[in-house]
Design a protein around this motif. Structure first.
Motif, short mmCIF file in Angstrom:
data_model
loop_
_atom_site.label_atom_id
_atom_site.label_comp_id
_atom_site.label_asym_id
_atom_site.label_seq_id
_atom_site.Cartn_x
_atom_site.Cartn_y
_atom_site.Cartn_z
N LEU A 137 2.49 -1.93 11.05
CA LEU A 137 1.13 -1.47 11.35
C LEU A 137 0.49 -1.66 9.80
O LEU A 137 -0.55 -1.91 9.30
N THR A 138 1.42 -0.78 9.08
CA THR A 138 0.79 -0.51 7.70
C THR A 138 0.82 -1.90 6.80
O THR A 138 -0.24 -2.47 6.14
N PHE A 139 1.79 -2.53 6.60
CA PHE A 139 1.89 -3.93 6.23
C PHE A 139 0.91 -5.05 6.67
O PHE A 139 0.22 -5.77 5.95
N GLY A 140 0.64 -4.96 8.05
CA GLY A 140 -0.22 -5.68 8.52
C GLY A 140 -1.66 -5.45 8.25
O GLY A 140 -2.52 -6.45 7.81
N LEU A 141 -2.02 -4.36 8.22
CA LEU A 141 -3.71 -3.86 7.73
C LEU A 141 -3.53 -4.15 6.27
O LEU A 141 -4.78 -4.48 5.90
N ASN A 142 -2.40 -3.82 5.40
CA ASN A 142 -2.52 -4.08 4.17
C ASN A 142 -2.58 -5.60 3.76
O ASN A 142 -3.61 -6.01 3.01
N SER A 143 -2.03 -6.30 4.69
CA SER A 143 -2.06 -8.14 4.41
C SER A 143 -3.39 -8.37 4.58
O SER A 143 -3.90 -9.28 4.21
N TYR B 143 2.49 6.96 8.60
CA TYR B 143 3.65 7.43 9.44
C TYR B 143 3.75 8.87 9.46
O TYR B 143 4.04 9.52 10.48
N PHE B 144 3.02 9.70 8.62
CA PHE B 144 3.10 11.17 8.57
C PHE B 144 1.76 11.84 9.39
O PHE B 144 1.86 12.82 9.94
N LEU B 145 0.63 11.04 9.15
CA LEU B 145 -0.59 11.52 9.60
C LEU B 145 -0.99 10.94 10.97
O LEU B 145 -1.75 11.53 11.68
N ALA B 146 -0.46 9.95 11.20
CA ALA B 146 -0.68 9.31 12.69
C ALA B 146 -0.71 10.37 13.79
O ALA B 146 -1.17 10.40 14.79
N PRO B 147 0.65 10.94 13.70
CA PRO B 147 1.03 12.16 14.63
C PRO B 147 0.00 13.27 15.00
O PRO B 147 -0.43 13.62 15.79
N ILE B 148 -0.79 13.62 13.78
CA ILE B 148 -1.77 14.74 13.74
C ILE B 148 -3.23 14.02 14.24
O ILE B 148 -3.53 14.72 14.89
N GLN C 155 11.65 -8.48 10.48
CA GLN C 155 10.65 -7.70 11.44
C GLN C 155 9.63 -7.22 10.77
O GLN C 155 8.42 -7.50 11.35
N LEU C 156 9.68 -6.57 9.70
CA LEU C 156 8.56 -5.88 8.98
C LEU C 156 7.69 -6.99 8.40
O LEU C 156 6.36 -7.15 8.43
N LEU C 157 8.36 -8.09 7.95
CA LEU C 157 7.60 -9.38 7.45
C LEU C 157 6.77 -10.05 8.49
O LEU C 157 5.75 -10.28 8.22
N ILE C 158 7.50 -10.49 9.41
CA ILE C 158 6.95 -11.28 10.31
C ILE C 158 5.81 -10.40 11.33
O ILE C 158 4.61 -11.01 11.56
N GLY C 159 6.13 -9.33 11.55
CA GLY C 159 5.17 -8.49 12.20
C GLY C 159 3.83 -8.23 11.48
O GLY C 159 2.80 -8.33 11.75
N GLY C 160 4.03 -7.99 10.15
CA GLY C 160 3.00 -7.71 9.10
C GLY C 160 1.99 -8.77 8.95
O GLY C 160 0.68 -8.84 8.87
#
Length: 215
Positions: free
Chosen positions: A88-94, A69-74, A20-25
């Motif tokens: 989201l993270t792996f997608g933006l990084n990729s 993960y930790f700052l998005a809520p803030i 899921q992480l791979l395909i979504g990213g």
């Protein structure tokens, strides 16, 4: 032997999250990366795009994952679950790496193709969709396969925020049994199997494209 089979089955249960992480990213990376590459080719928001790519490529992925993960809520007031934060993270990084791959692929094409499309008054959308990107896709396929394989291995970082992927499940077994070698080897075999599958798919796709090209 029965316990070993149970461990193999338990660790294997993490494949779903890993995929899921791979395909979504990769999907996010392809869409956003293509957008960045096209905008940059057309000299639109070059400074912002170059800065984004520089920051993404110049900072550790684990730091980016923690930030999302930790700052998005803030920042946005919404708590993301582990899967969404990871994709989201792996997608933006990729996307930053894919944008660079696409840039080199676009620059390898003859400028005459762009000029001919403009002369024929082909709309930009169709020029990119039907003429430019299909050729670029063939040229960058080996680099894209490497990016997919790299991202697959990087998904293991989801374990740092509690994601029960292959690596995290192996760590759970290791902590319970006080033995790390066998559980990690099992996880490694799953990763290697997925890498072989990706390489096989890439070679089949390359052969099909080459056959269609020379047909």
């Amino acid at each position: 032997m029965e316990k070993l089979i149970q461990h193999i089955s338990f660790i294997g249960g993490g494949i779903l999250l890993t995929l899921q992480l791979l395909i979504g990213g990769i999907l996010i990376g392809l869409l956003f990366g293509a957008l960045l590459a096209i905008l940059r080719y057309n000299n639109i928001a070059n400074t912002v795009i170059n800065r984004f790519i520089s920051i993404i490529r110049g900072t550790p992925l684990i730091l980016q994952l923690s930030f999302v993960y930790f700052l998005a809520p803030i920042i946005i007031g919404i708590k993301l679950n582990i899967l969404v934060a990871g994709i989201l993270t792996f997608g933006l990084n990729s996307s930053a790496y894919i944008a660079e791959i696409l840039r080199s692929g676009i620059e390898s094409l003859s400028k005459g193709q762009f000029e001919a499309a403009k002369t024929l008054q082909i709309p930009n959308f169709y020029m990119w969709k039907d003429i430019i990107l299909p050729q670029v896709a063939r040229n960058i396929l080996p680099a894209m396969i490497n990016e997919v394989i790299g991202l697959l291995k990087e998904t293991a970082l989801i374990s740092t925020i509690g994601g029960m992927d292959l690596l995290r499940r192996a760590q759970v077994i290791a902590a319970e049994q006080f033995t790390y070698f066998i559980p990690l080897c099992i996880a490694g075999c799953y990763y290697y199997g997925l890498v072989l599958l990706i390489e096989y798919t890439g070679k089949k796709l390359e052969l099909r494209w080459n056959y269609a090209k020379h047909k």
